[in-house]
Enzyme design. Structure first.
Site, PDB file in Angstrom:
ATOM      1  N   ASP A 186       0.808  -1.302   0.136  1.00 38.21           N
ATOM      2  CA  ASP A 186       0.013  -0.016   0.014  1.00 38.21           C
ATOM      3  C   ASP A 186       0.816   1.187  -0.186  1.00 38.21           C
ATOM      4  O   ASP A 186       2.033   1.349   0.589  1.00 38.21           O
ATOM      5  CB  ASP A 186      -0.951   0.027   1.222  1.00 38.21           C
TER       6      ASP A 186
HETATM    7  N1  URA Z   1      -1.236  -5.996   3.824  1.00 32.00           N
HETATM    8  C1  URA Z   1      -1.718  -4.548   3.987  1.00 32.00           C
HETATM    9  O1  URA Z   1      -2.655  -4.355   4.555  1.00 32.00           O
HETATM   10  N2  URA Z   1      -1.025  -3.695   3.200  1.00 32.00           N
HETATM   11  C2  URA Z   1       0.144  -3.918   2.394  1.00 32.00           C
HETATM   12  O2  URA Z   1       0.604  -3.054   2.047  1.00 32.00           O
HETATM   13  C3  URA Z   1       0.549  -5.279   2.617  1.00 32.00           C
HETATM   14  C4  URA Z   1       0.038  -6.120   3.125  1.00 32.00           C
END
Ligand code: URA
Length: 287
Positions: free
Chosen positions: A115
């Site tokens: 993310d």
């Molecule tokens: N899980 C998440 O919630 N976000 C990420 O960036 C990676 C794994």
């Protein structure tokens, strides 16, 4: 009679060869050369402009032979917060493509995604086959995260994460979950100044790759993620980098990734196929 067939020679700079072979970064390779540790066909080469023919010359560092293998590039990035995992964004938002050497390695793409607000280890490669295989659910590549969460998960909540929690796209597969103690160095990436009052740091290791999975799993047991960081991906650990920096994989790391993505690994697969680095096994004892 001598062989008259034309010898087409493709040469490249020695430091570029070493970087592409995963020995060190370009700068690190130059340092190895000037330190007299690099030899071409048995002759020490310290001249930074020197060229080699990757097909014909034998390049050694401290006596160990290095080759370009299939010529594919593998790069580890320490993704900082604020960058989205895409190679281009029509809306002009900062994206990870600007942090990795796309001109040097055309075709580089991220293996999976983090993310925008997640930090940590993001692998890139030009090898589509290896990248896609690593993302395939059957490979069970373990990914280890540390999360700063609101509140402190109870033993029962950690147990629920280990068993699998219901999410809107199906129950999560069993994970490894542990609370990290105050001052644990592994927590530093999400709690550099110590854990804020009313928060805790959880280490969660999963082998699935669903969207926002770690945040959703922790939310499902009642804890909102405030900061999230990935410190390992399969056999790779996030080492030797500051946020925003990248480096080529070492020859050993590259071999581990290629072994994991090989068709044989699929046959031998199972929940332990893409294990995290050695340290992981020690940590998992109290996970
Ligand atoms: N899980 C998440 O919630 N976000 C990420 O960036 C990676 C794994």
């Amino acid at each position: 009679m001598p062989d008259e067939s034309p010898q087409i020679s493709y040469t490249m700079r020695l430091q570029k060869f070493l970087a592409r072979a995963g020995v060190a970064s370009r700068r690190g390779s130059e340092n190895l050369m000037t330190a007299g540790r690099v030899a071409v066909n048995g002759v020490i080469v310290t001249e930074l402009g020197s060229k080699v023919d990757p097909e014909r010359d034998v390049v050694t560092v401290d006596g160990v032979v290095h080759t370009l293998a299939d010529g594919h590039a593998y790069v580890m990035l320490y993704k900082p917060s604020g960058y989205i995992t895409t190679m281009s964004d029509p809306q002009g938002r900062p994206c990870v493509a600007s942090l990795v050497p796309t001109e040097r390695y055309p075709g580089l793409f991220p293996v999976g995604r983090l993310d925008g607000d997640t930090t940590g280890l993001l692998l890139f490669t030009t090898n589509g086959e290896v990248g896609n295989r690593m993302l395939h659910p059957s490979r069970h590549v373990w990914k280890r995260y540390v999360a700063l969460v609101r509140g402190t998960p109870t033993a029962r909540q950690l147990e629920r994460l280990r068993e699998g929690v219901p999410l809107d796209d199906g129950t999560s597969a069993p994970a490894k979950a542990a609370l990290l103690a105050e001052g644990d160095p592994r927590a530093a990436a999400v709690a550099a100044e110590g854990c804020p009052y009313g928060h805790a740091v959880v280490q969660l290791t999963i082998h699935e790759g669903r969207k926002h999975q770690v945040k959703r799993m922790l939310k499902a047991v009642g804890h909102e993620v405030v900061r999230l960081h990935r410190d390992s991906f399969g056999p790779l650990g996030l080492t030797g980098l500051m946020p925003g920096e990248w480096r080529p994989l070492t020859a050993d790391e590259r071999a581990a990734i290629e072994a994991l993505a090989s068709p044989r690994a699929e046959r031998d697969g199972g929940p332990h196929a893409g294990s995290a680095p050695d340290t992981y096994h020690k940590e998992s004892n109290h996970a």
